[in-house]
Design a protein around this motif. Structure first.
Motif, PDB file in Angstrom:
ATOM      1  N   LYS B  90       0.834  -1.207   0.000  1.00 34.28           N
ATOM      2  CA  LYS B  90       0.000   0.000   0.000  1.00 34.28           C
ATOM      3  C   LYS B  90       0.866   1.254   0.000  1.00 34.28           C
ATOM      4  O   LYS B  90       0.603   2.190  -0.735  1.00 34.28           O
ATOM      5  CB  LYS B  90      -0.887   0.029   1.247  1.00 34.28           C
ATOM      6  N   SER B  92       4.009   1.565  -1.013  1.00 29.98           N
ATOM      7  CA  SER B  92       4.785   1.847  -2.221  1.00 29.98           C
ATOM      8  C   SER B  92       3.887   2.294  -3.355  1.00 29.98           C
ATOM      9  O   SER B  92       4.264   3.142  -4.154  1.00 29.98           O
ATOM     10  CB  SER B  92       5.709   0.689  -2.614  1.00 29.98           C
ATOM     11  N   VAL B  93       2.665   1.771  -3.419  1.00 24.88           N
ATOM     12  CA  VAL B  93       1.736   2.213  -4.469  1.00 24.88           C
ATOM     13  C   VAL B  93       1.309   3.662  -4.219  1.00 24.88           C
ATOM     14  O   VAL B  93       1.338   4.504  -5.111  1.00 24.88           O
ATOM     15  CB  VAL B  93       0.505   1.271  -4.526  1.00 24.88           C
ATOM     16  N   ASP B  94       0.939   3.957  -2.974  1.00 20.52           N
ATOM     17  CA  ASP B  94       0.427   5.300  -2.698  1.00 20.52           C
ATOM     18  C   ASP B  94       1.511   6.364  -2.789  1.00 20.52           C
ATOM     19  O   ASP B  94       1.285   7.426  -3.357  1.00 20.52           O
ATOM     20  CB  ASP B  94      -0.252   5.336  -1.326  1.00 20.52           C
TER      21      ASP B  94
END
Lengths: 93, 99
Positions: B90, B92-94
């Motif tokens: 979460k 690294s994506v955000d």
């Protein structure tokens, strides 16, 4: 099943490979999926499912303890949709 | 941005990074996915640290609607997958996408 159990199963099926190599293989598979999503991409694995990124708008949240309003910023979250074959395999009667 | 990762890309990445034959890599990618699916079929939870957790949930029967015709339609009880991304994924994506 946890990651180490998955690795142990793959290692048992592939006696010609080292446990260390299998660990790296599993790391690369799931690491590349995360990297792709972090670049805003998708992951599409037929029969298994697809991962994508969804954006969530900013909203007014609340501190659950005090009830005070707290602004929640817009964010991006990973999303998984199971593939047709997986859905069917979970529901054979 | 917006590229799609497929099985072929995963096989290629495994081949390049681990240095195993393409045949081994293709087999390992396939078996990895298959082992996750069969654990889920057995009703097991699959927990991949750093990645996320796949879980099987039972949904009860309910009345739905055919979205095209608007007619009521019975939805049978069924099992569905829920995926919860790990905090690591979460984050690294955000952090890469929301500024």
């Amino acid at each position: 099943m946890i990651k180490s159990e998955l690795i142990a199963k793959l290692a048992a099926e592939n006696p010609h490979l080292t446990q260390r190599d299998i660990e790296r293989v599993v790391g690369v598979i799931f690491g590349r999926m995360t990297d792709s999503l972090a670049k805003g991409g998708r992951v599409e694995l037929r029969g298994f499912g697809a991962f994508s990124v969804r954006s969530r708008p900013s909203r007014a949240g609340r501190n659950p303890r005090t009830g005070e309003p707290v602004p929640v910023k817009a964010k991006h979250v990973p999303f998984f949709k199971s593939g047709k074959e997986l859905r069917e395999r979970l529901n054979v009667d | 941005m917006g590229e799609t990762l497929t099985r072929a890309d995963l096989c290629e990445a495994v081949h390049e990074e681990v240095g195993l034959s393409r045949q081994d890599c293709a087999g390992l990618v396939e078996r990895t996915l298959e082992l996750v699916i069969s654990a889920l079929e057995d009703g097991q939870q699959v927990k991949l640290s750093g990645f996320g957790v796949f879980q099987v949930r039972a949904k009860r029967a309910r009345m739905g609607r055919n979205p095209k015709t608007g007619e009521p339609a019975a939805i049978e009880p069924r099992r569905v997958i829920s995926f919860r991304a790990s905090q690591v994924m979460k984050a690294s994506v955000d952090s890469a996408l929301s500024k």
